[in-house]
Structures are given as C-alpha cells and as structure tokens.
Enzyme design. Structure first.
Site, PDB file in Angstrom:
ATOM      1  N   ALA A  45       0.712  -1.330  -0.147  1.00 42.49           N
ATOM      2  CA  ALA A  45       0.160   0.111   0.012  1.00 42.49           C
ATOM      3  C   ALA A  45       0.927   1.352   0.120  1.00 42.49           C
ATOM      4  CB  ALA A  45      -0.891   0.110   1.305  1.00 42.49           C
ATOM      5  N   SER A  92       8.184   2.166   9.393  1.00 47.31           N
ATOM      6  CA  SER A  92       8.840   1.658  10.889  1.00 47.31           C
ATOM      7  C   SER A  92       9.751   0.594  10.511  1.00 47.31           C
ATOM      8  CB  SER A  92       7.783   1.176  11.652  1.00 47.31           C
ATOM      9  OG  SER A  92       8.342   0.290  12.965  1.00 47.31           O
ATOM     10  N   VAL A 125      -0.024 -11.082   2.385  1.00 48.93           N
ATOM     11  CA  VAL A 125      -0.570 -12.394   2.200  1.00 48.93           C
ATOM     12  C   VAL A 125      -1.660 -12.117   0.651  1.00 48.93           C
ATOM     13  CG1 VAL A 125      -0.908 -13.186   4.503  1.00 48.93           C
ATOM     14  CG2 VAL A 125      -2.732 -11.871   3.492  1.00 48.93           C
ATOM     15  N   LYS A 130      -2.736 -14.524 -14.104  1.00 49.72           N
ATOM     16  CA  LYS A 130      -3.806 -14.706 -13.540  1.00 49.72           C
ATOM     17  C   LYS A 130      -5.003 -14.327 -14.772  1.00 49.72           C
ATOM     18  CE  LYS A 130      -7.284 -13.241 -10.112  1.00 49.72           C
ATOM     19  NZ  LYS A 130      -7.387 -12.328  -8.737  1.00 49.72           N
ATOM     20  N   PRO A 185     -13.990 -15.710 -15.276  1.00 47.02           N
ATOM     21  CA  PRO A 185     -12.939 -15.555 -16.029  1.00 47.02           C
ATOM     22  C   PRO A 185     -12.833 -14.029 -16.113  1.00 47.02           C
ATOM     23  CG  PRO A 185     -14.650 -15.918 -17.591  1.00 47.02           C
ATOM     24  CD  PRO A 185     -15.048 -16.350 -16.215  1.00 47.02           C
ATOM     25  N   VAL A 244       6.657   6.677  14.335  1.00 48.24           N
ATOM     26  CA  VAL A 244       5.904   7.642  14.858  1.00 48.24           C
ATOM     27  C   VAL A 244       5.496   7.875  16.287  1.00 48.24           C
ATOM     28  CG1 VAL A 244       3.799   9.322  14.405  1.00 48.24           C
ATOM     29  CG2 VAL A 244       5.003   7.983  12.457  1.00 48.24           C
TER      30      VAL A 244
END
Length: 523
Positions: A23, A49, A57, A88, A108, A197
C-alpha cells in the site's frame, strides 16, 4: 486574512506516506510518478517503521495492475522477474454450488463475447440442453478453456501489458514491496525515512501538520496518506474515524496461510486462482513461479482453529507435514470515512475483508488513482476532494461486500451451519434480496447499478449467478430475430478464438521461464 482563508489557500506541496508494504509503496510511486509526468512541485516522503512487518498475504491482483505498473514506469518483464509473478486469468470456484465431486465454475477476466452489443445470457438459457448441465463461462468466452489447459494469456512476442486474453497477476507480496521501494527511491525521487511515529502535531483546524518520530525528527506535510495497516495510526489513532464491521454479512474472520513448494521444477502453474469451498469457509490456491500460496479462510463461529488447519493440511497433502502455518485474524469491515481533514487512509487502514475476489490491491490502486490523478492543489480544494472520495469508496466497499456475499447466498449446500447461515436472507446486505428477485427474470445489466464505474460490473454478476446455477427464467428468445442471429455469430466467433488461442498460446510455465530468461520480445 482569516485563519480559515489562510488554511484554504495553502498549496499542497509535501505529501507524506506513512507506512510501507504494498500500500505505502504503491501510493508513493503513483504520487511521485504523477509529479514527474506533470512537472508539479509536489515532493513525496515515505515514513516507515523498521519494527513492523507487512502482512503480505495478498498475492492476487486485478487487470488494473497492468495500468498501475505502466503509469509508474515498471516494465512487465522486470515485474515478472522481480516478484516471482505469474499470470492470472480469473478464478475457479470448486464446491461452492454444492459438494458433489467435480462441481465448479469459472469467473474469467474476459467479458462475455459481444458484451458491448448484446447480452448472451438469455440466449445461453434458451439452449436445448438443461442450463444446469451447460457451462456458461465456456459458452460465452474462450478463457476458461485456457485455464483448463494450463495455457498463458499471451505469447512472448506480444507487447508488454497486451495479451490474447485479459489477465492480471499472482505475485509474491514481499518481493513486490521491495521492487516498488527500490523503484520509488532510485527512479522516482521518493524520500525514504525510517522511524517510528511517536506523536502527531496538529494545526488549529485539526489538520496534521507534522509527524514527530521517536528519535525527535520532524516530518512536516500538507497531505498525509495513512498506509499503517491494521494499526491505522492516523485515521484511527488521530481522528478516531469509526470502523464499520461486516461480520454479520461475511462470516470469515480467520485465515491460515502456507507456502507450498512445487513437486518438480516443471510442475504446471495454474493461471487462475483456485477457490475450493470447505465446511466453514474456503481454501485459496495461487500459483507463483517458485511456489504455491495456499490458505484457508474460515469462520471461527463455525469451526475451530485446529480443525481449520487440519482441513488445510488435508488439502495440501503430505507436503504439508513439513510446512509452518501462519494464522491471521480478519476484522472484516471498513472506515465510515476514508479521508478526514488532510489525512486519507489507503490499504488495510481503510478496511479489509476476506480475499475472495482479490479486491485488496485493487482498492489501493483505485484509491491512488483518485488521489494522484486529482491531487488537490490547495487545502481548500481538499475538502471537496475528500467529500467525493468518501462517497465513492463508501459505495465501492458496499458493492464489494454484496458481491462477495452473492457467492455464498445462492449456494445449494446444506451440509453445515456455515452454508445454511449464508443462504439465509437475514444475513444478506440491504438490497441483495431485491436484486436476486429481479435477476430471476432479467439478467444483470448496467442499469441495475448506481455508478457508471462499478468495481464489479454486470458480467461478473452473470458469471457467478450462472456458474452457480441460479434459478433464472428469462423471457423466451425469438430464434428468428436479428439479435439471435447476432448471438449465434458471437458464439461461432468465440469457438474460432478458442481454437486459435489453444494452438498459439504456450504453457503457462513455459512462458514464465521464457520471460525470465529473455524478456518479452514484442515484434
């Protein structure tokens, strides 16, 4: 000049992404690449961090990832090589309709043939053979055949991002984050700060003005993108935006994941996600270049952790004896708002639900498209941007939850409380019962949806409904009508494409090996 006016006129020049992983680094790459492309003065800093591991996952993407990688400047060849990626072409759902041996259907990535001109569903239903015995996905398109035969969606001579069939990817999430990190810092000029933080400084209007790290360093910013995962340090910790749970609709609240090696170096690599229903959930099976990612998503209200792990090990077979299981808690739901003041949540900080249709990475991409492509130039413009963003993504989350529930709601399984509870309309989201009643006599169509840009459009609903043998009774088709002749032409064209593709396209593993050795060789 009042304080409100001065805040509103402040330009947005410093964007701070808080948190790494897929992300955070997708966010940083999209923002920095957009700034390079437009020549804007926006600078991007990512604060990460060193102590917090990524969840990592989510290994399935949507076709949108091709556009994202192209926008940020990563080639398809580099991506496949760096992330152990595979192609895929959709998903196969086994045992979802009932628990009879061999039962299953495909969703599909290709739309049904002729989708922009006519709807083939009524014509499929009017075929002489019983609808329950017919395969909708195979009748309306050729991609399910490629999956059955283990063929890739493209050949090595095709350009990057282009295939004979639509496609997405399976990837190693950890290696993907590493690639994005390197690309962001080395090619896009993202400033990378490692630190925890400690506290947040806020302006008098409630905006975040700076992060103060544990070592005392200060990181100022005009817009903060919260990619801190489940911790949600900013959207939850600073602004306390409520979390809207969906456990009463989607029961899965646990997952157990394993990394399974292949039996041999030449073992077939599935070019689709395999989702196999279980007594209290389902098992995902995703093929990468070096291994399979296999996991069991389940409801703790319907089975125990130990029983779920035992089911996963049975599915994998003897190879599971030497494997370590990773257990994950799923707190299904999303924030009531995603953009608060000058903070916007992206990724797990915004929400998370079971990965049945691989929506997690797609939502990150969609969020960053909305932010990067229309980055507010001033703080005043940010208020309207936040309003639009919140409205759009509240809608998207609701539709995703509904679509996932559809997979469960129309099951014919009655072998366990899990499936019986899912089939109870009392557990369905608002509006699903009405849609299903409509779809008994009218196939899903664009006018059934509120937004022009839906995350799941009508073809996806048709693949699930007809794949699961939904009891539909559409109006009789006039076989002499021009539309019926057009439908027959599309079905015949589909058969030609099927023959051409099966003759031309390589085995999935063979293509991946060739890309790793030689790169895509567009001619």
């Amino acid at each position: 000049m009042s304080d409100i006016q001065s805040h509103d006129q402040k330009p947005v020049r410093q964007v701070v992404v808080v948190g790494g992983g897929s992300a955070g680094w997708i966010a940083a790459c999209r923002l920095a690449a957009q700034a390079q492309r437009t020549g804007s003065q926006v600078a991007v800093t990512l604060v990460e961090s060193a102590r917090i591991p990524t969840v990592g996952v989510g290994e399935g993407t949507w076709p949108t990832m091709r556009n994202t990688l192209a926008k940020i400047g990563i080639s398809e060849t580099e991506f496949v090589r760096s992330c152990d990626a595979a192609f895929k072409q959709g998903a196969r759902f086994a045992g979802w309709t009932d628990d009879s041996p061999g039962e299953g259907y495909y969703h599909p990535l290709n739309p049904p043939a002729g989708a922009t001109e006519l709807d083939l569903a009524p014509h499929w239903l009017a075929q002489a053979e019983a609808p329950a015995a017919a395969n909708f996905a195979t009748w309306v398109d050729f991609q399910a055949t490629l999956c059955d035969e283990g063929l890739a969606p493209k050949a090595i001579t095709m350009p990057e991002w282009v295939g004979q069939a639509n496609y997405a990817y399976h990837l190693d999430a950890g290696k993907f984050a590493t690639l994005l990190h390197r690309h962001a810092v080395e090619r896009l000029g993202v400033r990378h700060v490692i630190g925890d933080v400690a506290r947040v400084e806020q302006a008098d209007n409630g905006d975040i003005s700076a992060l103060v790290l544990a070592d005392g360093a200060t990181v100022p910013g005009d817009l903060f993108v919260d990619c801190t995962g489940f911790a949600a340090l900013l959207i939850g910790g600073v602004y306390d935006v409520p979390f809207r749970r969906c456990g009463d609709v989607l029961f899965a609240d646990r997952a157990i994941a394993m990394q399974v090696p292949y039996d041999s170096e030449d073992a077939p690599i599935a070019c689709h996600t395999i989702s196999t229903a279980q007594e209290a959930g389902w098992i995902w099976d995703i093929g990468l270049w070096t291994r399979r990612g296999v996991g069991h998503v389940y409801s703790s209200a319907h089975t125990s952790d130990d029983a779920a792990e035992a089911a996963l090990r049975r599915y994998i077979g003897p190879a599971a004896d030497s494997l370590t299981a990773r257990r994950i808690t799923i707190d299904g739901g999303h924030r009531e708002r995603f953009w608060q003041n000058n903070c916007v949540a992206v990724g797990l900080s915004a929400g998370f639900i079971e990965p049945l249709e691989a929506s997690a990475l797609m939502l990150i991409e969609a969020s960053m498209d909305a932010i990067a492509d229309r980055l507010p130039r001033t703080r005043g413009a940010m208020t309207l941007a936040a309003h639009q963003f919140n409205a759009a993504f509240t809608h998207h989350w609701a539709r995703i939850i509904e679509f996932l529930k559809l997979h469960y709601a129309i099951t014919k399984r009655t072998d366990s409380d899990f499936w019986r509870d899912n089939a109870s309309p009392a557990t369905w989201p608002d509006g699903l019962a009405e849609r299903l009643e409509l779809w008994r006599t009218h196939p899903p169509a664009p006018q059934d949806f509120d937004h022009a840009r839906e995350v799941f459009s009508w073809p996806s609903y048709q693949y699930v409904l007809h794949g699961m043998q939904f009891d539909a009774h559409y109006a009789a088709v006039d076989r002499a009508a021009p539309e019926s002749a057009l439908a027959r032409r599309y079905v015949a064209r589909n058969e030609r494409l099927r023959q051409e593709a099966t003759q031309r396209l390589p085995r999935h593993r063979d293509l991946l090996r060739a890309v790793r050795e030689h790169g895509l060789q567009a001619v």
